[in-house]
Design a protein around this motif. Structure first.
Motif, PDB file in Angstrom:
ATOM      1  N   TYR A   1      65.297  -8.635  84.396  1.00 11.57           N
ATOM      2  CA  TYR A   1      66.342  -8.838  83.398  1.00 11.57           C
ATOM      3  C   TYR A   1      66.211  -7.798  82.293  1.00 11.57           C
ATOM      4  O   TYR A   1      65.132  -7.268  82.047  1.00 11.57           O
ATOM      5  CB  TYR A   1      66.256 -10.261  82.834  1.00 11.57           C
TER       6      TYR A   1
ATOM      7  N   TRP B   1      68.834  -8.716  76.664  1.00 14.30           N
ATOM      8  CA  TRP B   1      69.597  -9.795  77.295  1.00 14.30           C
ATOM      9  C   TRP B   1      70.244 -10.711  76.254  1.00 14.30           C
ATOM     10  O   TRP B   1      69.572 -11.310  75.442  1.00 14.30           O
ATOM     11  CB  TRP B   1      68.608 -10.581  78.163  1.00 14.30           C
TER      12      TRP B   1
ATOM     13  N   THR C   1      80.670  -7.651  80.465  1.00 13.81           N
ATOM     14  CA  THR C   1      79.294  -8.122  80.667  1.00 13.81           C
ATOM     15  C   THR C   1      78.222  -7.291  79.975  1.00 13.81           C
ATOM     16  O   THR C   1      77.103  -7.762  79.798  1.00 13.81           O
ATOM     17  CB  THR C   1      78.936  -8.102  82.165  1.00 13.81           C
TER      18      THR C   1
ATOM     19  N   ASP D   1      69.320  -8.183  87.381  1.00 16.40           N
ATOM     20  CA  ASP D   1      69.599  -9.416  88.136  1.00 16.40           C
ATOM     21  C   ASP D   1      70.799 -10.200  87.600  1.00 16.40           C
ATOM     22  O   ASP D   1      71.360 -11.043  88.301  1.00 16.40           O
ATOM     23  CB  ASP D   1      68.370 -10.336  88.128  1.00 16.40           C
ATOM     24  N   LEU D   2      71.174  -9.925  86.350  1.00 13.73           N
ATOM     25  CA  LEU D   2      72.334 -10.633  85.791  1.00 13.73           C
ATOM     26  C   LEU D   2      73.626 -10.251  86.503  1.00 13.73           C
ATOM     27  O   LEU D   2      74.609 -11.000  86.465  1.00 13.73           O
ATOM     28  CB  LEU D   2      72.499 -10.294  84.303  1.00 13.73           C
TER      29      LEU D   2
ATOM     30  N   ALA E   1      74.448 -10.200  89.617  1.00 15.87           N
ATOM     31  CA  ALA E   1      74.828 -11.215  90.600  1.00 15.87           C
ATOM     32  C   ALA E   1      75.215 -12.521  89.906  1.00 15.87           C
ATOM     33  O   ALA E   1      76.113 -13.230  90.353  1.00 15.87           O
ATOM     34  CB  ALA E   1      73.672 -11.445  91.566  1.00 15.87           C
ATOM     35  N   GLU E   2      74.550 -12.819  88.792  1.00 17.26           N
ATOM     36  CA  GLU E   2      74.806 -14.099  88.132  1.00 17.26           C
ATOM     37  C   GLU E   2      76.121 -14.126  87.369  1.00 17.26           C
ATOM     38  O   GLU E   2      76.708 -15.179  87.168  1.00 17.26           O
ATOM     39  CB  GLU E   2      73.646 -14.414  87.175  1.00 17.26           C
ATOM     40  N   LEU E   3      76.574 -12.957  86.927  1.00 20.27           N
ATOM     41  CA  LEU E   3      77.780 -12.912  86.093  1.00 20.27           C
ATOM     42  C   LEU E   3      79.011 -12.445  86.864  1.00 20.27           C
ATOM     43  O   LEU E   3      80.058 -12.181  86.277  1.00 20.27           O
ATOM     44  CB  LEU E   3      77.555 -12.003  84.881  1.00 20.27           C
TER      45      LEU E   3
ATOM     46  N   GLU F   1      82.970 -10.392  92.543  1.00 22.56           N
ATOM     47  CA  GLU F   1      82.490 -10.938  93.810  1.00 22.56           C
ATOM     48  C   GLU F   1      83.723 -11.429  94.539  1.00 22.56           C
ATOM     49  O   GLU F   1      84.439 -12.305  94.043  1.00 22.56           O
ATOM     50  CB  GLU F   1      81.498 -12.086  93.580  1.00 22.56           C
TER      51      GLU F   1
END
Lengths: 270, 287
Positions: A264, A268, B45, B51-52, B54-56, B85
């Motif tokens: 991350y 963030w 975003t 990794d965010l 994929a999450e967002l 996505e």
């Protein structure tokens, strides 16, 4: 190796302002040694946030660097920033009374870590983000104490070579005596960085610039007119100090691991 | 045509705050009577997602944020960046640009060239798009690009060959290189402008470049958004590093005039380029 000074100042002061806010602080704290790096960093911080938002600590060990303390006081007064003097001798001496050594590097590391520990304590007391003052030269050759002077919240100057920091200091009109004096880590009386490293910063930075920024191979740097022995030594110093520039490796056993594939951004949500 | 450039600094990993930021700037652009407002790459975003990403990721057909932006697009055309996505192909996520107009999605471009070297690691977190396709945006045929796409000149060529008169690049380009003491910006800013000048002139197209500002994880985004006319003349230059909103009047008639003065478009032979490329690709694969 010349740099665009107004652009650098704008970028770095913006960095200090924005990252301080993102970290949830409205002010910063840094240790002033009276040397070039912490002086330039203090000047940048004052430009970024104003003198009210910059706290400084002067943390001498005995009389090891009297001149440095005088210069640090002068910088704090010129910049009109709050400063506090904390003598680190009692705690350092207490420790070495129990575990004596003649090794000045051990002593120097201990002092750097005492200062770090005080800075982090004051960071929490004063709610101020710690500014690191390591420059690119030191970071690359590992001329700093891990978890000591290298520890910080943010580092505005880590992409500037020592000679570029000096150029920046001249541009910011820091006191002349600080600009011209020989850099010292204050490990023992009369110690100088260049004496200890065995190279002048001018030469060291030119070699690093070719190796790192220009991506030249050591042989190409030698062909550019630098002594093979010196180039080889610098390459070794870079290699040996990589551990200081990284988080320690975590043994991976699960399918998702901090540092490996749990990734991350630092900023963030900020 | 009035084009608004929103050279903003999105919040990293906080789409709700960024949506609000978009709606604020959209209102501002509407009040200034702009026809189109352009935001930077991944404006919903932030850029350094890791990794965010994929999450967002959003599905444009279902996302509440898209719904709000589609509503807003009834008063003004919008270009912005987001993580996509696809509903019919879940899993891969794309670094995408959307063009919304009159409550409809006119086009979504998925970034083709994902920088993955040095300080960039997009290929680690995003799937790559597979096409450049200009579309009819009402006033002018338009091509979308995302950041690095623009530095591969084949991308703009596809839009040119497809007849685009307006090429819009949304960007999150970090500034790098400060060793030119007299240049007002970073060395990399000059690189973008060089491409902007060349592409606008040789495509006889309006070239719009919207870059972001602000800092993420130590990187500084350089700003310096610009617009070039179809004659290769810079008609807008936003400041380096500072947040800025500007509305620029662009004369679309200039596209036709430029193409009469310099008939690159008339004389273009995409079929020759295509045949040559086909041969080159086939031969390279036979090695």
């Amino acid at each position: 190796m010349k740099i665009n000074l107004p652009l650098v100042v704008k970028t770095l002061t913006g960095f200090i302002r924005e990252e301080t806010r993102k970290a949830g602080f409205d002010r910063v704290i840094l240790g002033l040694s009276g040397g070039l790096d912490s002086t330039v960093c203090a000047y940048l911080a004052v430009r970024a946030l104003g003198p009210q938002k910059v706290l400084t600590l002067i943390m001498p060990y005995r009389d090891l660097d009297r001149e440095g303390v005088a210069h640090a006081r002068k910088v704090a007064r010129l910049l009109k920033v709050k400063f506090r003097e904390i003598d680190i001798s009692p705690q350092v001496d207490a420790y070495f009374a129990a575990f004596p050594t003649d090794n000045p590097v051990l002593k120097g590391n201990k002092m750097a870590r005492e200062r770090m520990s005080i800075l982090y304590d004051f960071s929490a007391r004063e709610k101020a983000l710690i500014l690191g003052t390591s420059n690119k030269t030191e970071l690359l050759i590992g001329y700093g104490t891990i978890h000591g002077d290298m520890a910080c919240g943010i580092n505005p100057m880590g992409d500037l070579y020592k000679t570029q920091v000096r150029e920046l200091g001249r541009h910011l009109r820091i006191p002349k005596e600080i600009l011209v004096k020989k850099p010292t880590a204050g490990l023992w009386p009369g110690q100088t960085d260049e004496g200890e490293i065995g190279l002048s910063y001018e030469e060291l930075d030119r070699i690093l610039y070719l190796l790192v920024d220009r991506r030249q191979k050591p042989d190409e740097v030698v062909a550019a007119g630098f002594e093979r022995k010196k180039v080889k030594r610098i390459v070794e110093m870079i290699k040996k100090s990589e551990f200081k520039r990284k988080m320690p490796p975590i043994a991976k056993i699960s399918s998702r691991t901090v540092g490996h594939d749990f990734l991350y951004p630092y900023d963030w949500g900020k | 045509m009035k084009i608004a450039l929103a050279q903003i600094s999105p919040v990293l990993g906080d789409p709700e705050r960024n949506l609000k930021l978009h709606l604020d700037y959209i209102r501002k652009a509407v009040s200034r009577k702009a026809d189109l407002v352009v935001f930077p790459e991944l404006s919903l975003t932030g850029y350094t997602l890791k990794d965010l990403a994929a999450e967002l990721a959003l599905n444009p057909r279902k996302s509440p944020a898209f719904k709000k932006l589609l509503e807003a697009s009834r008063s003004i055309d919008l270009v912005f960046g987001f993580v996509e996505e696809a509903a019919d192909d879940p899993g891969p996520v794309y670094n995408a640009a959307a063009y919304l107009s009159r409550g409809r999605i006119l086009h979504i471009h998925r970034k083709v060239f994902l920088p993955t070297s040095g300080m960039f690691e997009e290929g680690r977190f995003f799937a790559a798009g597979r096409q450049f396709r200009p579309f009819d945006a009402g006033k002018v045929k338009t091509g979308l690009l995302v950041c690095r796409d623009f530095l591969h000149y084949g991308s703009s060529y596809c839009h040119f060959a497809g007849g685009a008169g307006l090429i819009i690049t949304i960007s999150a380009a970090p500034g790098r290189g400060v060793d030119e003491p007299r240049s007002p910006g970073f060395q990399t800013s000059r690189m973008w402008e060089l491409m902007g000048e060349a592409v606008s002139f040789f495509s006889s197209a309006v070239v719009v470049y919207c870059n972001r500002v602000g800092y993420e994880d130590g990187a500084v985004f350089a700003g310096g958004s610009f617009i070039y006319s179809p004659f290769g003349k810079k008609i807008a230059q936003l400041p380096y590093l500072d947040e800025k909103f500007e509305v620029i009047e662009v004369d679309l008639q200039e596209i036709g005039r430029a193409r009469k003065s310099w008939p690159f478009r008339r004389d273009e032979r995409p079929e020759v380029i295509w045949q040559s490329l086909e041969k080159i690709i086939r031969e390279n694969h036979e090695d």
